[in-house]
Design a protein around this motif. Structure first.
Motif, mmCIF file in Angstrom:
data_model
loop_
_atom_site.group_PDB
_atom_site.id
_atom_site.type_symbol
_atom_site.label_atom_id
_atom_site.label_comp_id
_atom_site.label_asym_id
_atom_site.label_seq_id
_atom_site.Cartn_x
_atom_site.Cartn_y
_atom_site.Cartn_z
ATOM 1 N N LEU A 13 -30.615 11.675 5.480
ATOM 2 C CA LEU A 13 -29.562 11.405 6.467
ATOM 3 C C LEU A 13 -28.385 10.776 5.739
ATOM 4 N N GLY A 16 -23.147 11.612 1.512
ATOM 5 C CA GLY A 16 -22.185 11.114 0.539
ATOM 6 C C GLY A 16 -22.725 11.482 -0.836
ATOM 7 N N ASP A 40 -18.209 15.111 7.801
ATOM 8 C CA ASP A 40 -18.209 16.143 6.756
ATOM 9 C C ASP A 40 -18.904 15.604 5.508
ATOM 10 N N PRO A 49 -13.144 6.163 -3.202
ATOM 11 C CA PRO A 49 -13.225 5.308 -4.396
ATOM 12 C C PRO A 49 -11.908 5.253 -5.155
ATOM 13 N N HIS A 54 -16.695 5.456 -14.404
ATOM 14 C CA HIS A 54 -16.507 4.399 -15.406
ATOM 15 C C HIS A 54 -17.797 3.639 -15.688
ATOM 16 N N TRP A 230 -23.446 2.797 6.719
ATOM 17 C CA TRP A 230 -24.081 2.959 8.034
ATOM 18 C C TRP A 230 -25.612 2.809 7.946
ATOM 19 N N TRP A 379 -20.267 5.402 -7.461
ATOM 20 C CA TRP A 379 -20.106 6.854 -7.534
ATOM 21 C C TRP A 379 -20.671 7.352 -8.871
HETATM 22 C C1 LIG Z 1 -12.546 0.845 -2.493
HETATM 23 C C2 LIG Z 1 -13.690 1.429 -3.272
HETATM 24 C C3 LIG Z 1 -13.501 1.802 -4.588
HETATM 25 C C4 LIG Z 1 -14.562 2.353 -5.309
HETATM 26 N N1 LIG Z 1 -14.305 2.819 -6.559
HETATM 27 C C5 LIG Z 1 -15.298 3.376 -7.270
HETATM 28 C C6 LIG Z 1 -15.000 3.961 -8.523
HETATM 29 O O1 LIG Z 1 -13.847 4.059 -8.946
HETATM 30 N N2 LIG Z 1 -16.043 4.452 -9.239
HETATM 31 C C7 LIG Z 1 -17.324 4.384 -8.796
HETATM 32 O O2 LIG Z 1 -18.202 4.791 -9.531
HETATM 33 N N3 LIG Z 1 -17.623 3.902 -7.573
HETATM 34 C C8 LIG Z 1 -16.637 3.418 -6.792
HETATM 35 N N4 LIG Z 1 -16.883 2.958 -5.537
HETATM 36 C C9 LIG Z 1 -18.254 2.996 -5.024
HETATM 37 C C10 LIG Z 1 -18.639 4.366 -4.470
HETATM 38 O O3 LIG Z 1 -17.579 4.989 -3.803
HETATM 39 C C11 LIG Z 1 -19.818 4.233 -3.507
HETATM 40 O O4 LIG Z 1 -20.827 3.472 -4.109
HETATM 41 C C12 LIG Z 1 -20.415 5.579 -3.124
HETATM 42 O O5 LIG Z 1 -19.422 6.469 -2.699
HETATM 43 C C13 LIG Z 1 -21.434 5.379 -2.018
HETATM 44 O O6 LIG Z 1 -21.903 6.633 -1.626
HETATM 45 P P1 LIG Z 1 -22.987 6.799 -0.504
HETATM 46 O O7 LIG Z 1 -23.411 8.221 -0.556
HETATM 47 O O8 LIG Z 1 -24.049 5.778 -0.629
HETATM 48 O O9 LIG Z 1 -22.222 6.444 0.870
HETATM 49 P P2 LIG Z 1 -21.187 7.332 1.724
HETATM 50 O O10 LIG Z 1 -20.309 8.136 0.869
HETATM 51 O O11 LIG Z 1 -20.546 6.427 2.709
HETATM 52 O O12 LIG Z 1 -22.128 8.351 2.486
HETATM 53 C C14 LIG Z 1 -22.824 8.017 3.644
HETATM 54 C C15 LIG Z 1 -22.740 9.183 4.612
HETATM 55 O O13 LIG Z 1 -23.625 8.943 5.697
HETATM 56 C C16 LIG Z 1 -23.071 9.559 6.830
HETATM 57 N N5 LIG Z 1 -23.682 9.033 8.032
HETATM 58 C C17 LIG Z 1 -23.466 7.863 8.649
HETATM 59 N N6 LIG Z 1 -24.229 7.751 9.762
HETATM 60 C C18 LIG Z 1 -24.966 8.900 9.834
HETATM 61 C C19 LIG Z 1 -25.925 9.402 10.749
HETATM 62 N N7 LIG Z 1 -26.285 8.693 11.833
HETATM 63 N N8 LIG Z 1 -26.458 10.623 10.525
HETATM 64 C C20 LIG Z 1 -26.087 11.353 9.458
HETATM 65 N N9 LIG Z 1 -25.159 10.919 8.544
HETATM 66 C C21 LIG Z 1 -24.624 9.710 8.739
HETATM 67 C C22 LIG Z 1 -21.584 9.239 6.724
HETATM 68 O O14 LIG Z 1 -20.801 10.135 7.495
HETATM 69 C C23 LIG Z 1 -21.339 9.366 5.220
HETATM 70 O O15 LIG Z 1 -20.827 10.634 4.851
HETATM 71 C C24 LIG Z 1 -15.842 2.464 -4.736
HETATM 72 C C25 LIG Z 1 -16.027 2.114 -3.402
HETATM 73 C C26 LIG Z 1 -14.949 1.637 -2.660
HETATM 74 C C27 LIG Z 1 -15.120 1.338 -1.209
#
Ligand SMILES: Cc1cc2nc3c(=O)[nH]c(=O)nc-3n(C[C@H](O)[C@H](O)[C@H](O)COP(=O)(O)OP(=O)(O)OC[C@H]3O[C@@H](n4cnc5c(N)ncnc54)[C@H](O)[C@@H]3O)c2cc1C
Length: 544
Positions: A13, A16, A40, A49, A54, A230, A379
């Motif tokens: 679920l 990202g 999406d 990000p 890096h 989330w 990321w």
């Molecule tokens: C300002 C900022 C700068 C950053 N800069 C960097 C950088 O330069 N380099 C780096 O390495 N990292 C960076 N990061 C960290 C990196 O972006 C995150 O650690 C990473 O994107 C997290 O990914 P994720 O898949 O865990 O979360 P997300 O990308 O948030 O994915 C979670 C997904 O779950 C979905 N979702 C939510 N609820 C539900 C549901 N009920 N059912 C189904 N889907 C659901 C959402 O729609 C979303 O698409 C940065 C973060 C931020 C905020």
């Protein structure tokens, strides 16, 4: 009558980068997986990000050496596996004193979360040398250099004369993180044809055995909660309440500023703002990307930049580069996201660990499957995180890893040519295109450019104001699971983020998508309205 539930190995679920990376890995091991996202693919934090791949030089001072070692390795691997999207980024750090920060760094290393920040030349030299050491595996980029003040001011003339020196080292940047998320999913679908990737598919509910998503039921053996900020909402919906996340908000702005880009010459400046926070500015696809803030926040559904964050950026830029002018009229786009950091009581959000973890909620009376939550991470480290969790999943399912993802090319990085010009000449000959266009699309899509060039067939119908063709957008819409107009302009392309989208182009793009997806006129018009409203309210992009 409802259709019977489909048996699958793993349900993920959240699509990202962490969910998508794990989906790719598990599909490569022969498992049948379903990944779903309520929005999406890559539309959450993964679209927000700083766009750096890096090693995390700043994590040296919090003593997170394991994270630096892993991140520098993953950075180097991505430069090889996704060369169409991840590129080296020479980075300059202005230094304002010789000795400051050594005591504070030692205090932080010993566990203090309140030590004041300020990093002098001695500390920076030590940090950059360590960084080179950690980044030695699969190294593809040069080592660091120290510059004295005169050299630094020669290299970047508008820089503040308050500096005493500057350091230059190499990291990397990712052109379109949202595209890499899609490419990971498409790698998974290629490896495991029975697997599914569903966007715009919200979780409806569960009876403890089956999980229903957008009206379809699945009976998984393991559930992965990859919902980033989330995560606690999704665990609650799955009947396993948690308090894993303590998010912080980070924002960025993009400036139309040719003089700044000319001064940067392709480099990033990674600098300490007057309050000690680390900020950055670099040339991102022809705009100056400035970021980021770090403030406590917890509503990922309504995250947007505030006026005080913009004031903070403009004042930081004026102080760093007094030889240039900065004002709000230069802003062409803005974005914000919530870092899904582990819950923490640290006084300074910048010092909360960026490392990841994967806590497991074992099956209980009401629930047949374990839930593994993907907490934190960067990321950059998605592949390593996915590998660790995939190994846990494989062990629980009693099966073994058969594919190593370390050197697996991603998407348009597959068969990426050593000689880009030779490839472009050959493709131009085959498709009837010109060499420049072939080279341009290779840089944008990697080898995925090949079918797009064929679709253009030598006569691309270019948009009026942006460098995209109608055939290209039609191909992307039909082949990359575009569901809404915003998916195309915000995540499959760089049209919105660069601020290069005009109202007349949005209308032409809407016609292309409406034709490809068989939308009627009311649907087409409401998509245009929704996209425009979202760009204005969330991204400060007013289309004209
Ligand atoms: C300002 C900022 C700068 C950053 N800069 C960097 C950088 O330069 N380099 C780096 O390495 N990292 C960076 N990061 C960290 C990196 O972006 C995150 O650690 C990473 O994107 C997290 O990914 P994720 O898949 O865990 O979360 P997300 O990308 O948030 O994915 C979670 C997904 O779950 C979905 N979702 C939510 N609820 C539900 C549901 N009920 N059912 C189904 N889907 C659901 C959402 O729609 C979303 O698409 C940065 C973060 C931020 C905020």
């Amino acid at each position: 009558m409802t259709a019977p539930a489909t048996d699958i190995d793993v349900l993920i679920l959240g699509a990202g980068v962490n969910g998508a990376g794990l989906f790719r890995d598990l599909c490569e091991q022969g498992l049948t997986c379903v990944i779903s996202d309520k929005g999406d693919f890559g539309g959450g934090t993964s679209a927000a990000p700083s766009r750096l791949i890096h090693g995390g030089i700043k994590y040296l001072e919090t003593g997170e050496l394991r994270l630096v070692a892993q991140s520098t390795l993953e950075r180097n691997l991505l430069l090889k596996n996704a060369p169409h999207l991840v590129r080296p980024l020479p980075t300059v750090i202005p230094i304002f004193s010789w000795f400051k920060g050594v005591t504070a760094a030692l205090r932080t290393l010993l566990g203090s979360t309140t030590a004041p920040r300020s990093r002098g030349a001695v500390l920076m030299k030590t940090g950059m040398a360590l960084y080179d050491f950690y980044g030695r595996r699969h190294r593809v980029m040069p080592r660091h250099q120290m510059w004295l003040r005169a050299r630094a001011l020669r290299e970047i003339p508008p820089l503040t004369p308050r500096i005493v020196a500057a350091g230059q080292y190499y990291d990397a940047t990712i052109a379109l993180p949202e595209r890499l998320v899609w490419e990971l999913l498409s790698e998974g679908l290629r490896a495991s044809p029975r697997s599914l990737a569903l966007n715009h598919s919200a979780l409806d509910g569960t009876d403890g055995a089956t999980v229903t998503i957008a009206g379809r039921s699945f009976r998984p053996r393991i559930v992965i909660n990859a919902a980033g900020p989330w995560i606690d909402h999704v665990n609650a919906a799955l009947g396993a309440p948690s308090q894993l996340i303590g998010g912080t908000k980070g924002s960025h702005i993009l400036l139309d500023h040719p003089d700044l880009l000319a001064a940067l010459k392709g480099r990033m400046i990674y600098f300490e703002a007057d309050d000690g926070r680390i900020c950055l500015v670099f040339d991102y696809l022809g705009r100056a990307l400035v970021g980021s803030t770090d403030t406590r926040a917890d509503n990922p559904d309504d995250v947007r930049i505030e006026d005080d964050e913009i004031d903070y950026f403009l004042s930081a830029m004026r102080s760093l580069l007094p030889g240039l002018t900065f004002d709000r009229s230069q802003i062409v786009y803005a974005y914000s996201g919530i870092r899904p950091l582990p819950a923490s009581d640290a006084a300074n959000p910048g010092l909360i660990s960026r490392d990841h973890s994967a806590p497991v909620a074992d099956p209980d009376g009401a629930r047949d499957w374990p839930i593994i939550s993907l907490v934190g991470g960067k990321w950059t480290t998605f592949r390593g995180f996915a590998e660790e969790v995939a190994d846990t999943v494989l062990a629980r399912l009693g099966t073994k890893r058969r594919v190593d993802t370390r050197l697996a090319p991603i998407g348009g990085g597959r068969d990426y040519p050593a000689d880009a010009m030779a490839w472009s000449r050959a493709q131009a000959g085959r498709s009837g295109s010109v060499v420049e266009r072939a080279a341009h699309l290779l840089a944008r899509y990697g080898t995925t450019a090949e079918p797009i060039l064929r679709a253009e067939g030598g006569s691309p119908r270019m948009l009026s104001d942006a460098d995209y063709s109608e055939q290209e957008l039609d191909w992307v819409t039909r082949n990359e699971q575009v569901v809404t107009l915003a998916d195309l302009v915000m995540r499959r392309t760089a049209l919105a983020v660069t601020g290069n989208l005009s109202r007349r182009d949005l209308d032409r793009i809407a016609d292309v998508v409406a034709h490809a997806l068989a939308w009627d006129e009311p649907r087409r018009n409401s998509e245009v309205r929704d996209t425009q409203a979202m760009l204005l309210t969330r991204h400060r992009l007013r289309l004209s």
